[in-house]
Write a protein that holds these residues in place. Structure first.
Motif, PDB file in Angstrom:
ATOM      1  N   UNK A 172     -31.842 -12.008 -26.638  1.00  0.00           N
ATOM      2  CA  UNK A 172     -33.238 -12.021 -26.365  1.00  0.00           C
ATOM      3  C   UNK A 172     -33.311 -12.807 -24.822  1.00  0.00           C
ATOM      4  N   UNK A 173     -32.158 -13.256 -24.380  1.00  0.00           N
ATOM      5  CA  UNK A 173     -32.298 -13.943 -22.868  1.00  0.00           C
ATOM      6  C   UNK A 173     -32.638 -13.091 -21.876  1.00  0.00           C
ATOM      7  N   UNK A 174     -33.405 -13.848 -20.790  1.00  0.00           N
ATOM      8  CA  UNK A 174     -33.795 -13.131 -19.852  1.00  0.00           C
ATOM      9  C   UNK A 174     -33.430 -14.083 -18.327  1.00  0.00           C
ATOM     10  N   UNK A 175     -33.598 -13.424 -17.261  1.00  0.00           N
ATOM     11  CA  UNK A 175     -33.778 -14.186 -16.193  1.00  0.00           C
ATOM     12  C   UNK A 175     -35.245 -14.315 -15.634  1.00  0.00           C
ATOM     13  N   UNK A 176     -35.413 -15.527 -14.905  1.00  0.00           N
ATOM     14  CA  UNK A 176     -36.808 -15.722 -14.277  1.00  0.00           C
ATOM     15  C   UNK A 176     -36.557 -16.362 -13.015  1.00  0.00           C
ATOM     16  N   UNK A 210     -32.194 -19.121 -16.608  1.00  0.00           N
ATOM     17  CA  UNK A 210     -31.771 -18.211 -17.898  1.00  0.00           C
ATOM     18  C   UNK A 210     -32.413 -18.995 -19.111  1.00  0.00           C
ATOM     19  N   UNK A 211     -33.189 -18.235 -19.674  1.00  0.00           N
ATOM     20  CA  UNK A 211     -33.961 -18.599 -20.768  1.00  0.00           C
ATOM     21  C   UNK A 211     -34.059 -17.739 -21.922  1.00  0.00           C
ATOM     22  N   UNK A 212     -34.210 -18.213 -23.061  1.00  0.00           N
ATOM     23  CA  UNK A 212     -34.513 -17.230 -24.314  1.00  0.00           C
ATOM     24  C   UNK A 212     -35.803 -17.657 -24.631  1.00  0.00           C
TER      25      UNK A 212
END
Length: 228
Positions: A172-176, A210-212
């Motif tokens: 599920x993790x993404x970068x922003x 980097x977050x879920x």
């Protein structure tokens, strides 16, 4: 085949990165890992990595280790280094990473990916005051390494994860690029994002959190960066 030089592979995110890069048979990457402690050599060689010994806080040792590895040109370096201060009070978070960045420049490496932390640099606003009181000194050291990388002239990516857990990847993790977000993320998910950055032009000269999204500390609106 790209040749990747990885520092910080003895455990945590670095070890997960090594597993991903060497997962295919035959692997898509040649991986050289820098170790200070020989305890982990057998495990990493069993994955298919080439191990070189050296302490990133010792510039001469580090230069010898990289020279030993550079018969095949190194295309990218990845660092997940951190940890307790040395006997001289130096931290790998700062001085070790700065040394590695300088060697990347010296040996003509094309890219450098630094795993830092939410709370460094402009993401300091994402953390609660009580957390900053505990981690502020470490985060300042990480920020110094980030600034050194940005000023180096290298093609860079900085990945700042939040609180880390050693659990299976959620995917599920993404970068922003939004520096106000923070939460929990699994080390295996951070590793996957770092590996995706290796081959994405959208990651060049960028600083990411980097977050879920399912484990945020508080709701925050943010845009996800598409790496592919």
């Amino acid at each position: 085949m790209q040749h990747i030089f990885l520092a910080g592979a003895s455990r945590g995110v670095g070890r997960e990165i090594a597993k991903i890069l060497l997962a295919n048979e035959p692997p898509n990457f040649k991986l050289t890992v820098l170790l200070r402690n020989p305890t982990y050599t057998v495990e990493l060689e069993a994955l298919g990595a080439t191990v070189v010994m050296g302490d990133a806080l010792d510039r001469e040792q580090l230069e010898r280790a990289i020279a030993q590895s550079s018969a095949d040109p190194i295309h990218a370096m990845i660092s997940t280094m951190g940890g307790v201060p040395s006997d001289r009070g130096e931290r790998a978070d700062c001085e070790g990473n700065k040394n590695l960045i300088d060697m990347a420049v010296k040996f003509g490496v094309q890219r450098f990916i630094l795993v830092s932390s939410i709370g460094a640099g402009n993401s300091v606003v994402a953390l609660a005051p009580q957390v900053l009181q505990t981690l502020g000194a470490i985060l300042k050291e990480k920020e110094k390494a980030e600034q050194h990388l940005i000023a180096s002239g290298l093609d860079y990516t900085i990945v700042r994860p939040g609180g880390l857990k050693s659990e299976p990847a959620t995917s599920n993790a993404v970068l922003t690029e939004n520096p106000t977000v923070s939460g929990i993320i699994h080390r295996a998910d951070v590793a996957r994002l770092v590996c995706d950055c290796l081959t994405s032009p959208n990651a060049n000269r960028k600083v990411f959190s980097a977050i879920d999204p399912q484990m945020l500390f508080k709701p925050v609106e943010f845009e996800v960066v598409a790496l592919k």
